[in-house]
Motif scaffolding. Structure first.
Motif, PDB file in Angstrom:
ATOM      1  N   THR A 185      31.329  31.020  40.208  1.00 51.27           N
ATOM      2  CA  THR A 185      31.748  32.050  41.159  1.00 51.27           C
ATOM      3  C   THR A 185      31.608  31.555  42.594  1.00 51.27           C
ATOM      4  O   THR A 185      31.485  32.350  43.514  1.00 51.27           O
ATOM      5  CB  THR A 185      30.928  33.342  40.972  1.00 51.27           C
ATOM      6  OG1 THR A 185      29.548  33.032  41.178  1.00 51.27           O
ATOM      7  CG2 THR A 185      31.137  33.953  39.610  1.00 51.27           C
ATOM      8  N   THR A 235      31.994  33.609  46.396  1.00 51.63           N
ATOM      9  CA  THR A 235      30.802  33.696  47.238  1.00 51.63           C
ATOM     10  C   THR A 235      31.059  33.054  48.601  1.00 51.63           C
ATOM     11  O   THR A 235      30.688  33.613  49.638  1.00 51.63           O
ATOM     12  CB  THR A 235      29.611  33.012  46.539  1.00 51.63           C
ATOM     13  OG1 THR A 235      29.420  33.624  45.257  1.00 51.63           O
ATOM     14  CG2 THR A 235      28.350  33.126  47.361  1.00 51.63           C
ATOM     15  N   ALA A 284      34.030  36.851  39.748  1.00 53.15           N
ATOM     16  CA  ALA A 284      33.786  36.945  41.186  1.00 53.15           C
ATOM     17  C   ALA A 284      34.848  37.781  41.884  1.00 53.15           C
ATOM     18  O   ALA A 284      35.015  37.683  43.093  1.00 53.15           O
ATOM     19  CB  ALA A 284      33.741  35.539  41.790  1.00 53.15           C
ATOM     20  N   ARG A 293      33.394  39.988  44.844  1.00 54.84           N
ATOM     21  CA  ARG A 293      33.040  39.188  46.027  1.00 54.84           C
ATOM     22  C   ARG A 293      34.276  38.616  46.695  1.00 54.84           C
ATOM     23  O   ARG A 293      34.387  38.610  47.918  1.00 54.84           O
ATOM     24  CB  ARG A 293      32.108  38.036  45.626  1.00 54.84           C
ATOM     25  CG  ARG A 293      30.673  38.483  45.515  1.00 54.84           C
ATOM     26  CD  ARG A 293      29.846  37.336  45.057  1.00 54.84           C
ATOM     27  NE  ARG A 293      30.022  37.318  43.596  1.00 54.84           N
ATOM     28  CZ  ARG A 293      29.358  36.553  42.783  1.00 54.84           C
ATOM     29  NH1 ARG A 293      28.514  35.680  43.260  1.00 54.84           N
ATOM     30  NH2 ARG A 293      29.537  36.618  41.497  1.00 54.84           N
TER      31      ARG A 293
END
Length: 91
Positions: free
Chosen positions: A10, A14, A50, A53
């Motif tokens: 991920t 991030t 992810a 995010r």
């Protein structure tokens, strides 16, 4: 026998989120939000874990880009007006 699977990466999501936050809070230049936006879009396609995010990263980077675009337009407008005013009223 116990089998384990490696967690899905991920990192792109991030990184996009971090660049978005730093671009807004620290006022990073035009380059960082563009990179963060590209990372967020790539993460939404490649990293299903992810998506949250990456989505927030895309949103924050778009907001940072919009702020920079508005600032550039304001500075160009003010500079143009000042040059016009100076040219029409003399030194």
């Amino acid at each position: 026998m116990v089998t384990t699977t490696a967690p899905a990466p991920t990192g792109l999501g991030t990184a996009s989120l971090v660049l978005g936050i730093c671009s807004l809070l620290a006022g990073w230049t035009f380059f960082a939000p563009v990179v963060g936006l590209c990372l967020g879009i790539a993460s939404r396609r490649r990293e299903p874990l992810a998506r949250g995010r990456a989505g927030w990263g895309v949103f924050l980077n778009l907001v940072a880009l919009a702020v920079w675009i508005v600032l550039v337009v304001v500075f160009v407008t003010v500079g143009t007006f000042a040059a016009w005013h100076h040219a029409t009223n003399g030194a």
